[in-house]
Each structure stands twice: as C-alpha cells, then as structure tokens.
Design an enzyme around this catalytic site. Structure first.
Site, PDB file in Angstrom:
ATOM      1  N   HIS A 112       0.852  -1.188   0.000  1.00 10.11           N
ATOM      2  CA  HIS A 112       0.000   0.000   0.000  1.00 10.11           C
ATOM      3  C   HIS A 112       0.892   1.244   0.000  1.00 10.11           C
ATOM      4  O   HIS A 112       1.857   1.319   0.773  1.00 10.11           O
ATOM      5  CB  HIS A 112      -0.901  -0.008   1.243  1.00 10.11           C
ATOM      6  CG  HIS A 112      -1.830   1.162   1.263  1.00 10.11           C
ATOM      7  ND1 HIS A 112      -2.928   1.241   0.437  1.00 10.11           N
ATOM      8  CD2 HIS A 112      -1.793   2.306   1.984  1.00 10.11           C
ATOM      9  CE1 HIS A 112      -3.524   2.404   0.644  1.00 10.11           C
ATOM     10  NE2 HIS A 112      -2.865   3.068   1.581  1.00 10.11           N
ATOM     11  N   ASP A 148      -6.894  -2.886   3.638  1.00  9.68           N
ATOM     12  CA  ASP A 148      -5.551  -2.459   4.090  1.00  9.68           C
ATOM     13  C   ASP A 148      -5.400  -2.485   5.608  1.00  9.68           C
ATOM     14  O   ASP A 148      -4.732  -1.626   6.191  1.00  9.68           O
ATOM     15  CB  ASP A 148      -5.224  -1.045   3.542  1.00  9.68           C
ATOM     16  CG  ASP A 148      -5.266  -0.995   2.024  1.00  9.68           C
ATOM     17  OD1 ASP A 148      -4.849  -1.968   1.387  1.00  9.68           O
ATOM     18  OD2 ASP A 148      -5.724   0.029   1.474  1.00  9.68           O
TER      19      ASP A 148
HETATM   20  C1  GRF Z   1       1.316   0.773  -6.196  1.00  5.16           C
HETATM   21  O1  GRF Z   1       1.380   2.134  -5.854  1.00  5.16           O
HETATM   22  C2  GRF Z   1       0.872  -0.044  -5.034  1.00  5.16           C
HETATM   23  O2  GRF Z   1       1.293   0.469  -3.808  1.00  5.16           O
HETATM   24  C3  GRF Z   1      -0.618   0.017  -5.126  1.00  5.16           C
HETATM   25  O3  GRF Z   1      -0.892  -0.017  -6.506  1.00  5.16           O
HETATM   26  C4  GRF Z   1       0.221   0.500  -7.218  1.00  5.16           C
HETATM   27  C5  GRF Z   1       0.622  -0.532  -8.212  1.00  5.16           C
HETATM   28  O4  GRF Z   1       1.624  -0.078  -9.081  1.00  5.16           O
HETATM   29  N1  GRF Z   1      -1.219  -1.066  -4.394  1.00  5.16           N
HETATM   30  P1  GRF Z   1       2.286  -1.067 -10.092  1.00  5.16           P
HETATM   31  O5  GRF Z   1       1.181  -1.673 -10.953  1.00  5.16           O
HETATM   32  O6  GRF Z   1       3.030  -2.127  -9.317  1.00  5.16           O
HETATM   33  O7  GRF Z   1       3.213  -0.210 -10.905  1.00  5.16           O
END
Ligand code: GRF
Length: 204
Positions: A112, A148
């Site tokens: 998160h 979360d």
């Molecule tokens: C990240 O910011 C993660 O924290 C959130 O969704 C986003 C995913 O980014 N859960 P990616 O697809 O891994 O680039």
C-alpha cells in the site's frame, strides 16, 4: 537446494512492483519463482512485462463472471493448480472474498502506498499529500478481511518535500515500494515472519 518459494502475482495495471520482483529474482536477491501472473485487466502493462520474461500469465476479466465468488473460485483454482505458496497482490484493484482469504490464510501479501493505518483505500499518496503530512511511505502487509488492515510486515518512510507535487511524492514512494516488497517476500521465503495476534516480529 531448498525448493524455491512459488509466487502467484496478481495485477491490474502497470506492474512496476511485478517488475521489481522479477528483477530481484533475476539478480539472485530474491529466492523465489513466479509461477503465474494473473491480471483482471486485459490491457494491463504488467502482462507485457510477464511475457517479456517468459512468465505464464492468465487474464480473468471481471465481466466474465456472474459474481465475485465465481471470479475468486477460478482465481483460487489457478493459484492451487500452480502450487502457489504465496499470493502477491501488486496493484490488484479488487477486494478479495472470504473464500480466497481462507484458501490462502496468512499467505496473501499486499503493498500500500502510504504508512498504514493512515490513508488506506484508493490513492494513498494523494490522501497523504492533500492532508499535508511531512512523512509518508509504503507498507507491506498481510491481507485480512478489511481494506488495508492486515498485519504489517515492513514499512518504509518517505519525506514529503516542500516543492513536492502529488506525482513527485508518488514516484518517491514507488521507488521504496520496489525495495521493500521483494524484501518482505524474501522474509516469508526464509520463514522469518512470526505472527503473534496482529503483530509481526521478524526473526533474526
Ligand atoms: C502501487 O502504488 C501499489 O502500492 C498500489 O498499486 C500500485 C501498483 O503499481 N497497491 P504497479 O502496478 O506495481 O506499478
């Protein structure tokens, strides 16, 4: 050599966290193997990343299933068929069902983009930026029935600078995500995560 930890990585978008896991496996710092990548979006860029590295992937479209339960039972089947030890949510934009949680109890991780329990849910970076905090960061946690709310495995703190925009802050947080997610997975692989109630102690 001990068996490698088998991962199932669930994505919906860019897949940059998927990429950091792939890179850490390829450079030898993460002792795991990605058995399957599952996307609920056919156009997720993460699929291109999986293809490029020869990793099997499956697309499960939300609209192809009558209910959340049907979707999740297919998901569970694919993960079990691939003998997945740990489910890694990497930008997977769906709330998972109790049946999925039960099938992989304490074996589903999420990342998160904020310091939980602050700013859960969507757009954690924007929530923190708008609130005016001086520090934000990211959190790797186990998934439980809440949004979360599961036990925290690793957090990394990121400063908010005076000239930050939401985008520059999000980019700084993302860099940290790419460090701590592979670390958390390696701790799991090493059996170093001890869960007591909702608290986690990392064994040394
Ligand atoms: C990240 O910011 C993660 O924290 C959130 O969704 C986003 C995913 O980014 N859960 P990616 O697809 O891994 O680039």
């Amino acid at each position: 050599m001990a068996d490698l930890l088998k991962l199932g990585v669930l994505i919906s978008g860019s897949g940059s966290n998927l990429q950091s896991i792939i890179d850490n496996i390829e450079n030898g710092s993460l002792k795991a193997v990605i058995k399957i990548v599952i996307s609920n979006k056919p156009d997720a860029f993460g699929i291109t990343r999986a293809k490029k590295h020869g990793i099997p992937f499956v697309v499960l479209k939300n609209g192809d299933f009558k209910s959340k339960e049907d979707f999740d039972s297919e998901l569970i089947k694919i993960l079990k068929d691939n003998s997945v030890d740990l489910v890694v949510l990497a930008g997977f934009m769906r709330i998972i069902s109790p049946a999925f949680l039960k099938a992989f109890e304490q074996k589903i991780m999420n990342i998160h983009p904020a310091l939980l329990p602050s700013f859960p849910g969507l757009h954690g970076q924007k929530q923190a930026f708008d609130y005016g905090v001086k520090f934000s960061g990211c959190t790797v946690h186990f998934v439980d029935e809440g949004v979360d709310t599961g036990s925290i495995i690793i957090q990394s703190v990121v400063p908010v600078l005076d000239d930050d925009t939401e985008e520059t802050l999000a980019a700084r947080i993302l860099k940290e995500e790419h460090k701590i997610y592979p670390q958390a997975i390696q701790l799991f692989a090493d059996g170093k995560i001890e869960i007591k109630g909702r608290k986690i102690r990392i064994k040394t």
